[in-house]
Motif scaffolding. Sequence first.
Motif, mmCIF file in Angstrom:
data_model
loop_
_atom_site.group_PDB
_atom_site.id
_atom_site.type_symbol
_atom_site.label_atom_id
_atom_site.label_comp_id
_atom_site.label_asym_id
_atom_site.label_seq_id
_atom_site.Cartn_x
_atom_site.Cartn_y
_atom_site.Cartn_z
ATOM 1 N N ILE B 149 36.252 -42.508 56.700
ATOM 2 C CA ILE B 149 36.563 -43.913 56.998
ATOM 3 C C ILE B 149 35.290 -44.714 57.270
ATOM 4 C CG2 ILE B 149 38.860 -43.417 57.922
ATOM 5 C CD1 ILE B 149 37.719 -43.684 60.733
ATOM 6 N N VAL B 150 35.366 -46.022 57.038
ATOM 7 C CA VAL B 150 34.297 -46.940 57.431
ATOM 8 C C VAL B 150 34.892 -47.882 58.462
ATOM 9 C CG1 VAL B 150 32.521 -48.528 56.639
ATOM 10 C CG2 VAL B 150 33.577 -46.981 55.024
ATOM 11 N N ASN B 185 34.880 -38.120 60.856
ATOM 12 C CA ASN B 185 35.505 -38.821 59.731
ATOM 13 C C ASN B 185 34.764 -40.108 59.388
ATOM 14 O OD1 ASN B 185 37.870 -37.503 61.474
ATOM 15 N ND2 ASN B 185 38.408 -37.418 59.304
ATOM 16 N N ILE B 186 33.983 -40.596 60.346
ATOM 17 C CA ILE B 186 33.349 -41.904 60.171
ATOM 18 C C ILE B 186 32.091 -41.762 59.307
ATOM 19 C CG2 ILE B 186 32.234 -43.826 61.372
ATOM 20 C CD1 ILE B 186 34.091 -43.161 63.774
ATOM 21 N N VAL B 187 32.144 -42.321 58.113
ATOM 22 C CA VAL B 187 30.972 -42.288 57.233
ATOM 23 C C VAL B 187 29.882 -43.133 57.860
ATOM 24 C CG1 VAL B 187 30.038 -42.949 54.997
ATOM 25 C CG2 VAL B 187 32.348 -42.048 55.144
ATOM 26 N N LYS B 191 27.933 -53.796 60.323
ATOM 27 C CA LYS B 191 27.741 -54.968 61.174
ATOM 28 C C LYS B 191 28.985 -55.846 61.174
ATOM 29 C CE LYS B 191 24.891 -59.116 61.523
ATOM 30 N NZ LYS B 191 23.960 -59.985 60.827
ATOM 31 N N GLY B 192 29.609 -56.023 60.010
ATOM 32 C CA GLY B 192 30.771 -56.899 59.939
ATOM 33 C C GLY B 192 31.823 -56.388 58.975
ATOM 34 N N TRP B 193 32.925 -57.132 58.864
ATOM 35 C CA TRP B 193 34.042 -56.736 58.013
ATOM 36 C C TRP B 193 33.629 -56.652 56.548
ATOM 37 C CZ3 TRP B 193 36.362 -59.091 53.868
ATOM 38 C CH2 TRP B 193 37.580 -58.562 53.439
ATOM 39 N N SER B 194 32.846 -57.652 56.070
ATOM 40 C CA SER B 194 32.498 -57.727 54.647
ATOM 41 C C SER B 194 31.789 -56.470 54.162
ATOM 42 C CB SER B 194 31.587 -58.919 54.376
ATOM 43 O OG SER B 194 32.178 -60.096 54.814
ATOM 44 N N LEU B 201 35.397 -50.516 48.771
ATOM 45 C CA LEU B 201 35.670 -50.814 47.358
ATOM 46 C C LEU B 201 34.690 -50.091 46.433
ATOM 47 C CD1 LEU B 201 36.599 -54.627 47.388
ATOM 48 C CD2 LEU B 201 38.128 -52.664 47.286
ATOM 49 N N GLU B 202 33.481 -49.791 46.947
ATOM 50 C CA GLU B 202 32.495 -49.048 46.159
ATOM 51 C C GLU B 202 32.810 -47.559 46.112
ATOM 52 O OE1 GLU B 202 29.356 -50.145 44.581
ATOM 53 O OE2 GLU B 202 30.694 -51.878 44.622
ATOM 54 N N GLY B 203 33.815 -47.146 46.864
ATOM 55 C CA GLY B 203 34.181 -45.731 46.852
ATOM 56 C C GLY B 203 33.439 -44.880 47.861
ATOM 57 N N GLU B 204 32.826 -45.512 48.860
ATOM 58 C CA GLU B 204 32.083 -44.742 49.854
ATOM 59 C C GLU B 204 32.977 -44.104 50.909
ATOM 60 O OE1 GLU B 204 29.186 -44.348 48.029
ATOM 61 O OE2 GLU B 204 28.452 -44.049 50.069
ATOM 62 N N ALA B 205 34.219 -44.578 51.020
ATOM 63 C CA ALA B 205 35.131 -44.019 52.019
ATOM 64 C C ALA B 205 36.549 -44.063 51.468
ATOM 65 C CB ALA B 205 35.044 -44.807 53.318
ATOM 66 N N ASP B 206 37.420 -43.200 52.082
ATOM 67 C CA ASP B 206 38.815 -43.183 51.652
ATOM 68 C C ASP B 206 39.602 -44.327 52.278
ATOM 69 O OD1 ASP B 206 38.530 -40.645 50.244
ATOM 70 O OD2 ASP B 206 38.233 -39.805 52.243
ATOM 71 N N MET B 207 39.178 -44.725 53.499
ATOM 72 C CA MET B 207 39.908 -45.773 54.199
ATOM 73 C C MET B 207 38.918 -46.687 54.915
ATOM 74 S SD MET B 207 42.744 -43.262 55.940
ATOM 75 C CE MET B 207 44.066 -44.330 56.337
ATOM 76 N N VAL B 208 39.366 -47.935 55.136
ATOM 77 C CA VAL B 208 38.514 -48.893 55.831
ATOM 78 C C VAL B 208 39.353 -49.638 56.854
ATOM 79 C CG1 VAL B 208 38.907 -50.706 54.087
ATOM 80 C CG2 VAL B 208 36.892 -50.821 55.539
ATOM 81 N N LEU B 209 38.757 -49.966 58.000
ATOM 82 C CA LEU B 209 39.483 -50.746 58.998
ATOM 83 C C LEU B 209 39.567 -52.196 58.523
ATOM 84 C CD1 LEU B 209 40.803 -50.968 61.791
ATOM 85 C CD2 LEU B 209 38.603 -51.779 62.618
ATOM 86 N N SER B 210 40.824 -52.671 58.357
ATOM 87 C CA SER B 210 41.044 -54.042 57.930
ATOM 88 C C SER B 210 42.383 -54.500 58.523
ATOM 89 C CB SER B 210 41.020 -54.110 56.402
ATOM 90 O OG SER B 210 41.021 -55.438 55.951
#
Lengths: 518, 325
Positions: B149-150, B185-187, B191-194, B201-210
């Motif tokens: 996750i990120v 789990n945290i890749v 600094k921010g949401w963006s 979206l680049e595929g660096e993690a399976d899930m993102v906090l949004s």
Amino acid sequence: MADRAFKITPRLGAGAAGLLVALVLLALGGVLARAEFGTGLRPAEWAAIRFTVLQAALSALLSVGLAIPVARALARRRFRGRAILVTLLGAPFILPVIVAVFGLIAVFGRSGWINGALGAVGLPEVSIYGFHGVVLAHVFFNLPLVTRLLLQGWQGIPSEQFRLAAQLRLTPRAVFLTLERPMLRQTAPGALALVFVICLTSFAVALTLGGGPRATTVELAIYQAFQFDFDLGRAALLTLVQLVLAGGTALLAMRFVPELAVGGGLDRPLRRWDAQGGLVRLLDGVLIALGAGFLLLPLISVVLRGVSGLSQMPASVYLATGNSLMVAGLSVTLTLALALPMAGWIASRSRGGVEAVGLLGLAASPLMIGTGWFILINPVISPSALALPVTAIVNAMMALPFAVRVLVPPMRNLLERFLPLTQTLGMQGWPLWRWVILPRLRPQIGFAAGLSGALSMGDLGVIALFADPERVTLPLQMYRLMGAYRMDAAAGAALLLLVLSLGVFWVCDKGGRWGAEA
Amino acid sequence: MKYLAFAAATMTATTALAEGPELVVYTYDSFVSEWGPGPAIEAAFEAECACDLNFVGMGDGAALLARLRLEGARSDADVVLGLDTSLIAAAKETGLFAPTAVRADYRLPITWEDEVFVPYDWGYFAFVHDAGLEAPANFKALGESDLKIVIQDPRSSTPGLGLLMWVKAAYGDDAPVIWDGLADNIVTVTKGWSEAYGLFLEGEADMVLSYTTSPAYHLIAEEDDSKSAALFDEGHYMQIEVLGKLAGTDQGALADQFMEFMVSDAAQSVLPTTNWMYPAVIPDAGLPKGFETLVVPEKALLVPAADVPAIRDEALAEWLTALSR
């Protein structure tokens, strides 16, 4: 030799340095005026200071250590595409941080090209996230810059000396000891200090690639103090820590710069006759290829990502581009107006310690400078009315140390060579600049102008703080696209920014080197 | 000099030609961008107020509050739009805000009783992932999985702070155990949401906090149904975005009119597909098509605004300890 009897621009130079110090100290004063003082530094902040210094020191050592062989190889080889490669050396440094990070991640990330290749041949994945990732990113930013700075140094070695070395059939090692090492002792400490200070104020790179709060830098602590805790006293205290670290390092580095002892030459274009052996050529080729690969792969990924997004960019992006170009123009003018007299002043002193002053603008957190000036300006005039000029000034302050670093060594050389002549002729003031200094420093002035213009193009800087919806710069517009889920359009804007920054850089740099063999 | 002259010229040229009184509204940056709700709301409000509505955008909610504190009572702002429930206590403490009489038929998962702030939209924090992924059902399962996750840093980002409060609200004193589980789990932390969403979206993690509403953007704006939000059975933490009137305003009546407007149908119908959040009041035409596909948590979590400052400091210390090991 104490101070040279003859000085150029002592008053203007000291005045420019004084102005810079005043800009930083006034901002700090503005913040302090509103601060309430609580406790000293907390354990978490001491940890942030330790981490910041460690990563900055290692990044500086690696950037300069690796740049020396690459610059040496580039200095003694001529090949097709060399001019483009030398221009592209400016690219990583002038990219907005976020663009460069995404470029690096496309190559080194979990689903990046390198891990793709490793996976294809059954090797385990390598992770970019961690302390090594922070250092890797900082080397990516700074190695090309240092390579350019050192290349300038190689160009400064008089052509006759290489001719003599060739006549004496000196080995590459002997050439290194007699010609190159003294030049490096002049240029490398300044470059080390510069990279150290750049890495000192790192925030988003360190956090994103550092993999979490272990990678907390002083700059993040300052951000936290301003926006999370609204503790202005703590923010000012942490900024002072940054300034002391940067100033101390710069003074220390400058102590290692020896008195200049390179003899004069006849001002001829540089040609090399040494290092023609097969093995040396092969080694140089490998070094250049590795350096170019490390530099170009992330850039290529920025281009590939951006091309499809170009068509999705809204018209407002082009409006923002106009604003960015204006800020860049203003910032180049300001940078040169400050840097030239300062470089003249510093070069005519026997020791370069005062160059540390130039680093102040880079070492102080942009958030602190912005907030300080906001506090000072606000009672007088609406800060958003001054968004673009203030951005240009802050950008010029950041670019100044680079310009000074580029200009001082050749200025010293020049003074050594031409001082007796100009003194005999009684030449000083404007004629000295017009006929002796400016024509000979044209490549360095062009390089310095290009760096500061491009740096200003790519900097998000304080514009976000002085927010004004009417006057958005390109990097800010790119962030807004990202914030609105429009990652493809943002990638397009990033590509536009890369092309424009490089364009500004290329025009200035080329203008400076026109007619001279680089 | 040419640049200076040019700069001066552009500045005078863009000075707004104000018609009627001017209402200054401070808000976060993404609200005023051309993809945000700002332009549509400005046009609709100016059509009925005979005034000049001037949005001034700056950073995020936290930056907004910092700016207000810097300016103090001298601020030009009449209204501040874009603080959230985590910032309300700190905002009230400044004493800069005036009570309001504006009320509406809010459709929030909680009852809204605040004298000062008016909610205009809200959302649930959630981990967003590709639709094909077998998503975990809670933080414990996520911690035990190999999923990457990120997340965002709570010290520099409001969603990051939201996650901190989420874990604290769901697990209380056991929060450090949850963070210990999540640590591997945290890749990375951004600094921010963006930055975080971009990395996902680049595929660096399976899930993102949004947010649970993030898939609606992809579905409605991009006709892409490949993103989902994971439903967690301990409940989801809410973010309620609010606006408030400054005590020092010289446009009190106009400010009230604007606050009324923000909870009226004209504004509420714009928010879902520009700010990608749930509207505070259900628009007459209902929610936009596509919102019915979003997951709806069974339990809404929210720390009362007054308790946030104390809990925030404790939760941050726990977070730093767990992730710095």
